[in-house]
Write a protein that holds these residues in place. Structure first.
Motif, PDB file in Angstrom:
ATOM      1  N   TYR A 121       0.702  -1.279  -0.116  1.00 25.68           N
ATOM      2  CA  TYR A 121       0.038  -0.086   0.104  1.00 25.68           C
ATOM      3  C   TYR A 121       0.705   1.116  -0.030  1.00 25.68           C
ATOM      4  O   TYR A 121       0.609   2.303  -0.763  1.00 25.68           O
ATOM      5  N   ALA A 122       1.981   1.399   0.941  1.00 27.12           N
ATOM      6  CA  ALA A 122       2.833   2.371   1.211  1.00 27.12           C
ATOM      7  C   ALA A 122       3.506   2.764  -0.395  1.00 27.12           C
ATOM      8  O   ALA A 122       3.569   3.751  -0.930  1.00 27.12           O
ATOM      9  N   LEU A 123       3.985   1.802  -1.046  1.00 30.05           N
ATOM     10  CA  LEU A 123       4.583   1.895  -2.342  1.00 30.05           C
ATOM     11  C   LEU A 123       3.868   2.501  -3.317  1.00 30.05           C
ATOM     12  O   LEU A 123       4.151   3.209  -4.202  1.00 30.05           O
ATOM     13  N   LYS A 124       2.655   1.976  -3.120  1.00 31.80           N
ATOM     14  CA  LYS A 124       1.534   2.376  -4.342  1.00 31.80           C
ATOM     15  C   LYS A 124       1.253   3.755  -4.083  1.00 31.80           C
ATOM     16  O   LYS A 124       1.221   4.628  -5.146  1.00 31.80           O
ATOM     17  N   LEU A 125       0.959   4.114  -2.835  1.00 26.54           N
ATOM     18  CA  LEU A 125       0.483   5.425  -2.680  1.00 26.54           C
ATOM     19  C   LEU A 125       1.732   6.385  -2.935  1.00 26.54           C
ATOM     20  O   LEU A 125       1.434   7.491  -3.349  1.00 26.54           O
ATOM     21  N   SER A 126       2.977   6.094  -2.619  1.00 26.79           N
ATOM     22  CA  SER A 126       4.112   6.969  -2.901  1.00 26.79           C
ATOM     23  C   SER A 126       4.124   7.038  -4.484  1.00 26.79           C
ATOM     24  O   SER A 126       4.728   8.251  -4.708  1.00 26.79           O
ATOM     25  N   GLU A 127       4.083   6.155  -5.218  1.00 22.74           N
ATOM     26  CA  GLU A 127       4.160   6.250  -6.574  1.00 22.74           C
ATOM     27  C   GLU A 127       2.932   7.180  -7.052  1.00 22.74           C
ATOM     28  O   GLU A 127       3.404   8.193  -7.802  1.00 22.74           O
ATOM     29  N   THR A 128       1.726   7.141  -6.407  1.00 21.90           N
ATOM     30  CA  THR A 128       0.973   8.211  -6.905  1.00 21.90           C
ATOM     31  C   THR A 128       1.185   9.671  -6.448  1.00 21.90           C
ATOM     32  O   THR A 128       0.776  10.437  -7.220  1.00 21.90           O
TER      33      THR A 128
END
Length: 299
Positions: A121-128
């Motif tokens: 979740y954190a990696l996906k949110l960071s990319e966004t």
């Protein structure tokens, strides 16, 4: 399968062993593990930008993880951080998110599946968030900073110059006779010239310098710690980088010659505000245009 390098910042050796074991139990992710046991060591490793993500403990001896997050973010660290604490208080949850953490986990309640989900979740949110920041601060055509972001950085650098008396300069460039390029070769060719000009100029910039599309065919460079004479020399190299090699344009075997003109101005000195600095650089650019183009003029 997701791969990466995970940094744990925690002064508890047992917690480090638990996290290492949980990483080995992941079903669809493989993370290399690194552990830092102190605030200072953790911050140093985090700022290296070598890690895919970071797990950060709330209590780090006499200091706390909230301060570390804020310090890392002030230094523009983009590594996604997941906050760990033994306290399930919602106040700490809110504080962690406000400080810049992307998720929050309570020690003693963390399973391998929960940790893997949180990292994903954190990696996906960071990319966004990174993409949203790019769209908000970058020019879509050239990839350079846009004018709004440049104005923000200029205000910051102006304040720093006032406070510490440190010099910085602007170089304002304009592609000569750009309208004739569009008229003769078409707007796609003009776009290509703008993109390649940005690439050539970026190759001359130091890491601390900032390059932005100021508008139309104008590009501005913010040169930190350079006085006006030094910036004039940089501007001459910028113009040479443009004129030295013809630009490849579709349908033109020999390419086309492109030149630019530049105006240079610096702070501190007679100029005392960011608005005056921009005006002085613009006036110098106007003199370069009137003086025959393909030249640098200083304020």
């Amino acid at each position: 399968m997701q791969h990466g390098k995970l940094l744990l910042i925690d002064d508890d050796r047992l917690q480090a062993q638990i996290v290492r074991q949980q990483l080995n139990s992941f079903r669809s992710s493989v993370f290399e593990f690194e552990w830092a046991s102190t605030y200072e060591e953790g911050l140093e490793r985090l700022l290296s930008e070598e890690h895919t993500a970071c797990l950060l403990d709330f209590q780090l001896g006499p200091r706390d993880g909230l301060a570390l997050i804020r310090e890392a973010r002030e230094k523009e660290c983009a590594v996604p951080i997941i906050f760990l604490t033994a306290d399930s208080s919602p106040d700490i949850d809110i504080e962690a998110m406000n400080a810049g953490a992307l998720d929050y986990l309570v020690k003693g309640e963390i399973s391998p599946a929960m940790l893997e989900r949180s990292l994903r979740y954190a990696l996906k949110l960071s990319e966004t968030l990174a993409e949203l920041k790019r769209l908000a601060t970058r020019d879509a055509l050239t990839g350079l900073l846009n004018r709004r972001e440049f104005n923000r950085l200029l205000a910051e650098e102006s304040e720093r110059s006032h406070r510490f008396g440190r010099p910085f300069s602007l170089v304002l460039l304009d592609i000569d006779r750009f309208k004739s390029i569009n008229d003769r070769y078409g707007h796609p060719a003009g776009d290509s010239v703008l993109r390649e000009t940005a690439e050539r100029l970026q190759g001359l910039m130091r890491k601390v310098d900032r390059l932005a599309r100021f508008g139309g065919e104008e590009i501005v460079a913010l040169l930190v710690e350079l006085d006006q004479e030094q910036a004039h020399d940089v501007a001459e190299r910028m113009l040479e980088a443009i004129r030295s090699t013809p630009y490849a344009v579709e349908g033109q075997a020999a390419g086309i010659s492109v030149t630019t003109s530049a105006g240079v101005a610096a702070m501190p000195g007679k100029i005392s505000t960011a608005k005056e600095l921009l005006s002085a650089a613009d006036d110098a650019l106007y003199r370069a245009k009137r003086g025959g183009r393909d030249r640098v003029e200083s304020a």
